[in-house]
Write a protein that holds these residues in place. Sequence first.
Motif, short mmCIF file in Angstrom:
data_model
loop_
_atom_site.label_atom_id
_atom_site.label_comp_id
_atom_site.label_asym_id
_atom_site.label_seq_id
_atom_site.Cartn_x
_atom_site.Cartn_y
_atom_site.Cartn_z
N PHE A 28 -14.45 3.62 9.63
CA PHE A 28 -14.36 2.19 9.30
C PHE A 28 -13.09 1.89 8.50
N ILE A 29 -12.87 2.63 7.40
CA ILE A 29 -11.71 2.33 6.56
C ILE A 29 -10.41 2.67 7.27
N ASP A 30 -10.45 3.68 8.16
CA ASP A 30 -9.25 4.02 8.93
C ASP A 30 -8.86 2.87 9.85
N LYS A 31 -9.82 2.31 10.55
CA LYS A 31 -9.56 1.20 11.46
C LYS A 31 -9.11 -0.05 10.69
N GLU A 32 -9.80 -0.35 9.59
CA GLU A 32 -9.46 -1.55 8.83
C GLU A 32 -8.10 -1.41 8.14
N VAL A 68 -12.75 22.74 7.19
CA VAL A 68 -12.46 22.56 5.76
C VAL A 68 -11.08 21.91 5.64
N LEU A 69 -11.02 20.77 4.98
CA LEU A 69 -9.77 20.04 4.82
C LEU A 69 -8.98 20.58 3.63
N LEU A 70 -7.66 20.40 3.71
CA LEU A 70 -6.81 20.68 2.56
C LEU A 70 -6.95 19.54 1.56
N PHE A 71 -6.62 19.85 0.29
CA PHE A 71 -6.66 18.80 -0.73
C PHE A 71 -5.73 17.64 -0.35
N GLU A 72 -4.56 17.96 0.26
CA GLU A 72 -3.62 16.91 0.65
C GLU A 72 -4.24 15.96 1.68
N GLN A 73 -5.03 16.50 2.60
CA GLN A 73 -5.69 15.66 3.60
C GLN A 73 -6.78 14.80 2.97
N ILE A 74 -7.53 15.40 2.05
CA ILE A 74 -8.59 14.64 1.37
C ILE A 74 -7.98 13.49 0.57
N PHE A 75 -6.82 13.76 -0.06
CA PHE A 75 -6.19 12.73 -0.88
C PHE A 75 -5.70 11.56 -0.04
N GLU A 76 -5.38 11.78 1.24
CA GLU A 76 -4.98 10.67 2.11
C GLU A 76 -6.12 9.66 2.23
N PRO A 105 0.84 -1.21 0.00
CA PRO A 105 0.00 0.00 0.00
C PRO A 105 0.87 1.25 0.00
N PRO A 106 0.33 2.40 -0.42
CA PRO A 106 1.10 3.65 -0.42
C PRO A 106 1.31 4.16 0.99
N LYS A 107 2.27 5.07 1.17
CA LYS A 107 2.46 5.71 2.46
C LYS A 107 1.26 6.61 2.73
N VAL A 108 0.68 6.48 3.92
CA VAL A 108 -0.56 7.18 4.25
C VAL A 108 -0.41 7.86 5.61
N ALA A 109 -0.92 9.08 5.72
CA ALA A 109 -0.88 9.82 6.98
C ALA A 109 -1.94 9.28 7.95
N ASP A 110 -1.74 9.56 9.22
CA ASP A 110 -2.73 9.19 10.23
C ASP A 110 -3.99 10.05 10.05
N PHE A 111 -5.16 9.46 10.31
CA PHE A 111 -6.43 10.16 10.09
C PHE A 111 -6.90 10.95 11.33
N VAL A 121 -6.40 5.50 0.56
CA VAL A 121 -6.82 4.29 1.28
C VAL A 121 -7.97 3.60 0.54
N VAL A 122 -8.95 4.38 0.10
CA VAL A 122 -10.10 3.81 -0.61
C VAL A 122 -9.64 3.15 -1.90
N ARG A 123 -8.75 3.82 -2.64
CA ARG A 123 -8.27 3.25 -3.91
C ARG A 123 -7.50 1.96 -3.68
N TYR A 124 -6.75 1.89 -2.59
CA TYR A 124 -5.99 0.65 -2.34
C TYR A 124 -6.95 -0.50 -2.00
N PHE A 125 -7.94 -0.23 -1.18
CA PHE A 125 -8.91 -1.29 -0.87
C PHE A 125 -9.67 -1.72 -2.13
N ARG A 126 -9.95 -0.77 -3.03
CA ARG A 126 -10.62 -1.13 -4.28
C ARG A 126 -9.72 -2.04 -5.12
#
Length: 739
Positions: free
Chosen positions: A252-256, A77-85, A59-65, A89-94
Amino acid sequence: MRVNNNTKVDLLINQLDLNEHINLFKQFFSRQSSLYMEGDQELHYRYIKALDSIEFKAPPKVADFFTIKVHLKKHGVLLFEQIFEIVKVVRYFRYFKNKEVKGIIGEWMDKFEIEPKFLDIEKYFTHEGKFDENLDETLFGLSRRIKEHKANINESLKRLTSSQKLSPYLIDTQIHLLNDEECLLVRGGFNHVLKGAVVGRSSSGGFYVSPDNILKSKEQIRYINEEREAIFYNYAKEFSSKLTDLLPFINFIDKEFTKFDNYQARVLFAKAKDLQLVKSKKDSKIVLNSFIHPALHHAKPIHVDFSKNILMITGVNAGGKTMLLKSILSAAFMAKYIIPMKLNEHKSHIGSFKNILAIIDDPQNVKNDISTFAGRMQEFSKIFEYKDALVGVDEIELGTDSDEAAALFKVILDELILRGQKIVVTTHHKRLAALMADREDVELMAAIYDEANRVPTYEFMHGIIGKSYAFETASRYGISNKIVNEAKEVYGDNSEKLNLLIERGSQLERELKQKHKKVDEKLEELEAKKRDLKEEKEKFFQELQKEKSALKSSYENAINEAKQAARAGDTQAIHRAMNRARKKLPQEKTEPLQTDAEFKVGDNVKYHSKKGTIVSMKDKKEAIVEIDGMRVRAKTSQLKHTQILQQKHKTDVSVNVKRRAGLKCDLHGMRADEAIEVLDKFISDALINGWDEVIIYHGIGTGKLSYAVKEFLKTHPKVKKFEDAPQHMGGFGAKIVSL
């Protein structure tokens, strides 16, 4: 003040020399995580082993949620960098879900249902995490305008670099970018020919100048960027609002992902370093086979059976006693946290311990004004607070008189065992080992010394107390023989004799070990041959079954061809099909029976190349043979019969049926009783040949023959059914009979 659990773990890792191994392991995590996985370790291990059988990309390197989820809870309001984190995760599970893995991993991936609302956010991010401006018409137009202005700036600067007025002041003709400003590098005095702002100085004394004639384009770019930032902010606000609604999904996806990250890091680390994944068992037994401590390179594998309560390691100085202790504790620690290690996982067994404690370093310290022995006593007092612990103590008698310490530590060890602890101890002194050697719950191990080469072997032997080889070690490291010999005299003859007895016992144990090793190798060789023979037998059996199946199929095809020919009434085709079927059957080979030939007067025989007749016999071994008018005495063993002799009984697997056994029987012109006799024999022959369908021609005539045939067929036990033949095969004048 109590030390927190993470600090304890870090201290233990440092004491056991596992820092490098653990740091290397942590590099395989996608984001920082604890070594310990909360929950059912048995279930975690099942998932890890299932994942180990699958090929997958890391999996890619991912920041803590944590920060992301806090902002969303507060409707920030989140930054684009935070949204992309989150998108990563979603793309990797897909990706993993699309692999359509079976088993428990597949069932786990089936739980991930991506919300449609999230897809509306994800589509705006490229694989690299950039916002895809092509999806917004306004942003696309603004980006194109910025490109046009930048092109104008470059064109203006190029015209200046080719200007004859400015050329004497140009240090080079390149366009420089300094502090995000396009500029030229010029010499002093440039202000006579070039108007602009100085944005920096070069090391050679030149000036970086941003010309005034590009200011307008720069201002336009700034205005456009401000407009773009406003649009980006609106998107970030919209995305954050949607993600706030999706907070349960994000939790859910953060925990999993944290759980999956723990699994994949262990699997990929083990594969990358050729290590084994081992989980601690639900007991306190420790058996290590071919274990190698990760801090050692080109080390000899360790073999330890630590099934008892205490393991006492004695023997030569610098022989590996401390590293053996660290190896046992390290294996228990790594099994507890399911951290990959080097060992034979099939022959090893590592128990489970709530606490793993090590007393290894010298506690003496000037700052705390404490002696070595006093420090050891403090550490032992802390151990009494624990239950269900694995404890390792290096140099247990360190810092005090060995005889007094032996008595004290014997009682301490007894008390620790009563508290359910399992203890590994190293010592140079034999007093404590001798006190505890005869106990059933104590296992002895000794470091082996190579007397011939005067070096430790870094191997260990069970069941003996080892000599420390202090004098030999001193000689090896440069102490003169004179000093060593004097020390031996001071040490005393009785003590030296005790050491010699200990060493003799050690030598005998080593010899026995070598013999056991040879026997084990021979047994392993025999087991390997047995396995090979079993595999070969299974292979031959499968090939035989395959051949039988092929022959059966081929024969059935031939039989079907014959049946089709029979229905068509083609007798020659029937016989051809039968011959083909017989050729495809495996032929039984029968050896002719060897019989002792018997001779009697009057038999025609052959003696060498001549033929003659027996005229008289003497016993059964000699005969008088008349050949061409001459009589010759010969042994019966030299005679051969010239006529065909009747063979004795032998077994023949083939069934001989006369040629007339075809698929049709013609009874025209016969009387009823004669026809029934012929029909009975015909059906018997058909059954022997394997036919299941025949045709009988009886004609119409007066009906008597037809009636007799029907009555016979009704009562025959092997006739399943019969019916009138089709018109083209005889109609009412014939019967199709199923056998």
